[in-house]
Design an enzyme around this catalytic site. Sequence first.
Site, PDB file in Angstrom:
ATOM      1  N   HIS A   1     -30.928 -13.982  44.272  1.00 42.74           N
ATOM      2  CA  HIS A   1     -31.847 -14.695  45.152  1.00 42.74           C
ATOM      3  C   HIS A   1     -31.224 -15.957  45.739  1.00 42.74           C
ATOM      4  O   HIS A   1     -31.918 -16.818  46.259  1.00 42.74           O
ATOM      5  CB  HIS A   1     -33.154 -15.017  44.416  1.00 42.74           C
ATOM      6  CG  HIS A   1     -33.968 -13.793  44.087  1.00 42.74           C
ATOM      7  ND1 HIS A   1     -35.193 -13.847  43.469  1.00 42.74           N
ATOM      8  CD2 HIS A   1     -33.714 -12.474  44.303  1.00 42.74           C
ATOM      9  CE1 HIS A   1     -35.657 -12.607  43.316  1.00 42.74           C
ATOM     10  NE2 HIS A   1     -34.779 -11.756  43.804  1.00 42.74           N
TER      11      HIS A   1
ATOM     12  N   ASP B   1     -32.126 -12.397  39.960  1.00 36.37           N
ATOM     13  CA  ASP B   1     -32.887 -13.585  40.383  1.00 36.37           C
ATOM     14  C   ASP B   1     -31.891 -14.594  40.954  1.00 36.37           C
ATOM     15  O   ASP B   1     -30.819 -14.192  41.414  1.00 36.37           O
ATOM     16  CB  ASP B   1     -33.711 -14.117  39.207  1.00 36.37           C
ATOM     17  CG  ASP B   1     -34.960 -14.841  39.675  1.00 36.37           C
ATOM     18  OD1 ASP B   1     -34.827 -15.774  40.485  1.00 36.37           O
ATOM     19  OD2 ASP B   1     -36.071 -14.492  39.243  1.00 36.37           O
TER      20      ASP B   1
END
Length: 389
Positions: A238, A215
């Site tokens: 991310h 993430d």
Amino acid sequence: MKLVIFPTLLAVILFYSMPNAALAAATFNVLSFGAKADGHTDSAKAFTSAWAKACALAQPASIVVPQGRFLLGSVTFGGQCANKAISFEIQGTLVAPSDYSKDNWLMFEHVDGVSILGGVLDGQGTSLWNCKNSGKGSCPSGATTLQFSNSKNIFISGLSSLNSQLFHIVINGCQNVKVQGVTVTAAGNSPNTDGIHVQGSSDVTILSSKIRTGDDCISIGPGTTNLWIENIACGPGHGISIGSLGKEQKEAGVQNVTVKTVTFTGTQNGVRIKSWGRPSTGFVRHVIFQDAIMVNAQNPILIDQNYCPDNEGCPGQASGVKISDVTYKNIHGTSATEVAVNFDCSPKNPCIGIKLEDVKLTYKNQVAQASCVHADGATLGSVQPDSCL
Ligand SMILES: *[C@@H]1O[C@H](CO)[C@@H](O)[C@H](O)[C@H]1NC(C)=O
């Protein structure tokens, strides 16, 4: 006679001339509290006993964790300590249990002056990720590996966090925190394994760290002010994200954030600001993203104010989060998609004061695209793709 007296005298002189060095930190080795470095005996009690001793002392203390693997259940290291200088010196590895029953694995609450030096935290998250990724549902949510909550004067250095179940490191409601030389490692497809999450905190510095996860490498939540991030290698992951913001109607803003010298390698985003498409009092202002290198990032520069997963809870509503004074300076490299610069701002609260300076992003060795919706600002120096501001 002289030979005997002289060293004693010298020691006395040194003692009085160096008061800080002379007050050597008290040392508590977790082994003397019953911890077992065998990887399967729960040593949580030994750690909390060592902590209780250090906490009660009004002089600097070190809690030493020698080499080996220490299984630890969930532990909260609590506050109201007499001590304002407790350091964990960790040579070994702390191993999480894999029963996922708590929200936090290692939690520090209401502490002042705690350092964590070295060590490996093994969150044992892989079977939980597999459950979540199988799509069958009914998986436990998992635990954050390390959280500091409502604390101040925190220093984390040389720590490695491996395979966290959820977020690796969370800084929540803290003042004056320095994180440096940290390594975060988890699989690129591991769900919700943000590297470092900061919220409700001020004067946080994150330096010289390598973050590879599933993430956000670093995520920045509501109520963050005076945050400095420098010299980070991010990817897979991310990217670095301010947000998600504006989930709540009443929400504190994010102010004065510097993100400097970051390499994004194969990440989903580079530098992102993200808010829910619903009413909120939140804001983002005085932010600079500078000296970034994008290596095939999918969305190198992104503002997304229309986040609304499954289109629930925000039908037809524009984001209330006000974004202003955001600078992108000296950002170079490659985009994995054609739109390398994407400002998708709120129709009710357009982004203002967006500045692009010396930006060069290409897509497949060609000119990339920029897209602006409700975004206003200026460019300086040479900017490619051609600015749409
Ligand atoms: C912004 O934050 C930095 C630390 O990241 C701090 O040194 C500086 O004083 C802050 N600026 C303002 C105007 O508060």
